[in-house]
Scaffold this active site. Structure first.
Site, PDB file in Angstrom:
ATOM      1  N   THR A 124      -7.568  70.346 -92.876  1.00 40.22           N
ATOM      2  CA  THR A 124      -7.851  69.242 -93.781  1.00 40.22           C
ATOM      3  C   THR A 124      -8.020  69.713 -95.223  1.00 40.22           C
ATOM      4  O   THR A 124      -8.654  70.740 -95.477  1.00 40.22           O
ATOM      5  CB  THR A 124      -9.130  68.510 -93.330  1.00 40.22           C
ATOM      6  N   PRO A 126      -9.010  68.339 -99.382  1.00 35.94           N
ATOM      7  CA  PRO A 126      -9.842  67.320-100.029  1.00 35.94           C
ATOM      8  C   PRO A 126      -9.139  65.990-100.274  1.00 35.94           C
ATOM      9  O   PRO A 126      -9.737  64.932-100.130  1.00 35.94           O
ATOM     10  CB  PRO A 126     -10.247  67.994-101.347  1.00 35.94           C
ATOM     11  N   TRP A 154     -14.068  70.538 -94.732  1.00 37.22           N
ATOM     12  CA  TRP A 154     -14.570  70.197 -93.393  1.00 37.22           C
ATOM     13  C   TRP A 154     -14.146  71.239 -92.352  1.00 37.22           C
ATOM     14  O   TRP A 154     -13.738  70.897 -91.249  1.00 37.22           O
ATOM     15  CB  TRP A 154     -14.120  68.794 -92.964  1.00 37.22           C
ATOM     16  N   ILE A 155     -14.271  72.509 -92.708  1.00 36.94           N
ATOM     17  CA  ILE A 155     -13.874  73.580 -91.800  1.00 36.94           C
ATOM     18  C   ILE A 155     -15.113  74.093 -91.064  1.00 36.94           C
ATOM     19  O   ILE A 155     -15.980  74.741 -91.658  1.00 36.94           O
ATOM     20  CB  ILE A 155     -13.176  74.726 -92.561  1.00 36.94           C
ATOM     21  N   THR A 156     -15.185  73.801 -89.789  1.00 36.59           N
ATOM     22  CA  THR A 156     -16.347  74.158 -88.977  1.00 36.59           C
ATOM     23  C   THR A 156     -16.366  75.653 -88.700  1.00 36.59           C
ATOM     24  O   THR A 156     -15.327  76.267 -88.458  1.00 36.59           O
ATOM     25  CB  THR A 156     -16.310  73.373 -87.650  1.00 36.59           C
ATOM     26  N   GLU A 240      -3.502  68.924 -79.277  1.00 36.71           N
ATOM     27  CA  GLU A 240      -3.635  68.256 -77.980  1.00 36.71           C
ATOM     28  C   GLU A 240      -4.881  68.766 -77.261  1.00 36.71           C
ATOM     29  O   GLU A 240      -5.717  67.975 -76.807  1.00 36.71           O
ATOM     30  CB  GLU A 240      -2.382  68.489 -77.133  1.00 36.71           C
ATOM     31  N   ILE A 337     -32.136  50.118 -75.876  1.00 34.68           N
ATOM     32  CA  ILE A 337     -33.004  50.191 -74.696  1.00 34.68           C
ATOM     33  C   ILE A 337     -34.326  50.852 -75.044  1.00 34.68           C
ATOM     34  O   ILE A 337     -35.393  50.448 -74.552  1.00 34.68           O
ATOM     35  CB  ILE A 337     -32.280  50.943 -73.559  1.00 34.68           C
ATOM     36  N   HIS A 338     -34.303  51.837 -75.920  1.00 36.70           N
ATOM     37  CA  HIS A 338     -35.535  52.525 -76.327  1.00 36.70           C
ATOM     38  C   HIS A 338     -36.352  51.718 -77.334  1.00 36.70           C
ATOM     39  O   HIS A 338     -37.503  52.080 -77.620  1.00 36.70           O
ATOM     40  CB  HIS A 338     -35.201  53.896 -76.931  1.00 36.70           C
ATOM     41  N   GLU A 363     -10.741  65.561 -85.751  1.00 40.72           N
ATOM     42  CA  GLU A 363      -9.471  65.883 -85.074  1.00 40.72           C
ATOM     43  C   GLU A 363      -8.471  64.734 -85.204  1.00 40.72           C
ATOM     44  O   GLU A 363      -7.717  64.421 -84.277  1.00 40.72           O
ATOM     45  CB  GLU A 363      -9.728  66.202 -83.598  1.00 40.72           C
TER      46      GLU A 363
END
Length: 385
Positions: A124, A126, A154-156, A240, A337-338, A363
């Site tokens: 990705t 900018p 956004w590079i993990t 994939e 629910i909580h 992704e």
């Protein structure tokens, strides 16, 4: 739940037990302080999790794609960030297996299997988002080297990875544009900068960074494979398994939210009875369990298709789309629910609600997934003119 061999079932059970006893007791503090989970990552290395996508002769503990998806789900059930810490690593391993030269495989895969080398991918930019063909990062040939200029975002795991699969232009003039795209296997050096860590709503603990390249020089042998202009097709195949992995992360977040909701609905009483006995709550639980089970089956179907060797972009896209939207809905319903406690940082439900959107966006956004699904659907069912 899964159609796995006895050995693979045991691997999934081992990871599940580890998550319950080692991850869950510490995750809230790590997540709220945005602390990198060094000790947990080391344990993942020791368990062989970083080598699950790498077969012999470089590793002796590879598993099928359905097992890989199941392990990913268990990791994300404990903390989605742990699954994120090995997602891109596995995509790079598959890229090397499918397209790398023998030297590239022998150089990287043994150390990637143990986690000694951590890998990530840089796609990705900018201004590009999901439009990978709009990239501007360029690698120009100079003698026996490529000289790289550009940026990614956004590079993990960018700070802690030793190997990065960089998608870039090696022929900016190519028409159509994808014919000028290649993957370079780069390591850090002069001209490579991790400029900053991006602040995030969720997905804490692991870093997501901006990268800049200013005349970074790498050898010509850094080209994935032997032929330029193949990078776009290579990365589409890599995505994939990447999308199956992201879908599996969504399953884990959804499973954790459902577990907490079922437990809380039995513990919490109102009007003299456990709240699960109220029809409005029981309807939520029934829908959550049904949707999660359907999503899991779709992910496993995509994983089996991937293992068959056939193109799985349709199936992986459907799995990622459905599982991520399902996780978001389950996280919100668990919060309902909580009640007020679901909004409190003293309960894990608020974390699931913050983590779930990543899988909708990551992704390839779900809007892009729908394009991929429709395009492949028509391609597989084209009518004769």
């Amino acid at each position: 739940m899964y159609e796995l061999s006895a050995d693979e079932t045991a691997i999934v059970a081992l990871v599940r037990d580890w998550v319950d006893h080692e991850v869950k007791p510490v995750v809230r503090d790590l997540e709220h302080t945005d602390t990198y989970p060094e000790a947990l990552i080391e344990q993942m290395k020791q368990m062989g999790i970083y080598g699950l996508a790498i077969p012999e002769p470089w590793n002796d503990a590879a598993v099928s794609a359905p097992c890989y998806a199941a392990v990913t789900e268990e990791l994300a059930r404990g903390w989605m960030s742990l699954a994120g810490a090995m997602g891109g690593h596995s995509v790079v391993a598959k890229l090397l297996l499918n397209y790398g030269t023998q030297e590239q495989k022998d150089t990287y895969l043994p150390k990637m299997a143990t986690g000694e080398i951590r890998a990530t991918m840089a796609l990705t930019e900018p201004g590009g988002g999901s439009d990978l063909q709009a990239m501007r990062t360029v690698a120009r040939k100079q003698g026996d080297e490529y000289v790289i200029n550009g940026s990614k975002t956004w590079i993990t795991n960018a700070r802690r990875s030793q190997l990065i699969a960089l998608l870039c232009l090696t022929d900016p003039a190519a028409e159509p544009a994808h014919r000028g795209i290649s993957v370079l296997l780069i390591e850090k050096g002069p001209g490579f900068e991790v400029s900053r860590d991006l602040p995030k709503l969720g997905y804490k603990g692991v870093e997501s960074c901006e990268l800049s390249f200013d005349d970074l020089r790498v050898p010509r042998s850094a080209l994935l494979g032997t032929q330029e202009g193949q990078g776009f097709a290579q990365m589409m195949r890599g995505l994939e398994i990447g999308r199956i992995q992201v879908a599996s992360r969504a399953l884990g977040v959804g499973a954790a939210a459902l577990e907490d909701a079922v437990r809380y609905s039995q513990e919490r009483e109102s009007f003299g009875q456990p709240i699960w006995k109220h029809q409005s709550i029981s309807n939520y639980l029934a829908d959550m369990a049904t949707q999660l089970t359907a999503a899991r089956q779709l992910v496993q179907y995509a994983a089996r298709r991937y293992d068959s060797g056939e193109r799985a972009d349709l199936e992986a896209g459907m799995a990622k789309l459905f599982a991520s939207e399902t996780a978001m809905k389950i996280a919100l319903d668990a919060m309902r629910i909580h009640g007020g406690y679901g909004y409190s940082t003293e309960f894990d439900v608020e974390r699931y609600f913050r983590d779930a959107p990543l899988m909708i966006l990551g992704e390839g956004t779900n809007e892009i997934q729908r394009n991929v699904i429709a395009r492949e659907l028509v391609k597989r069912n084209r009518i004769s003119s």
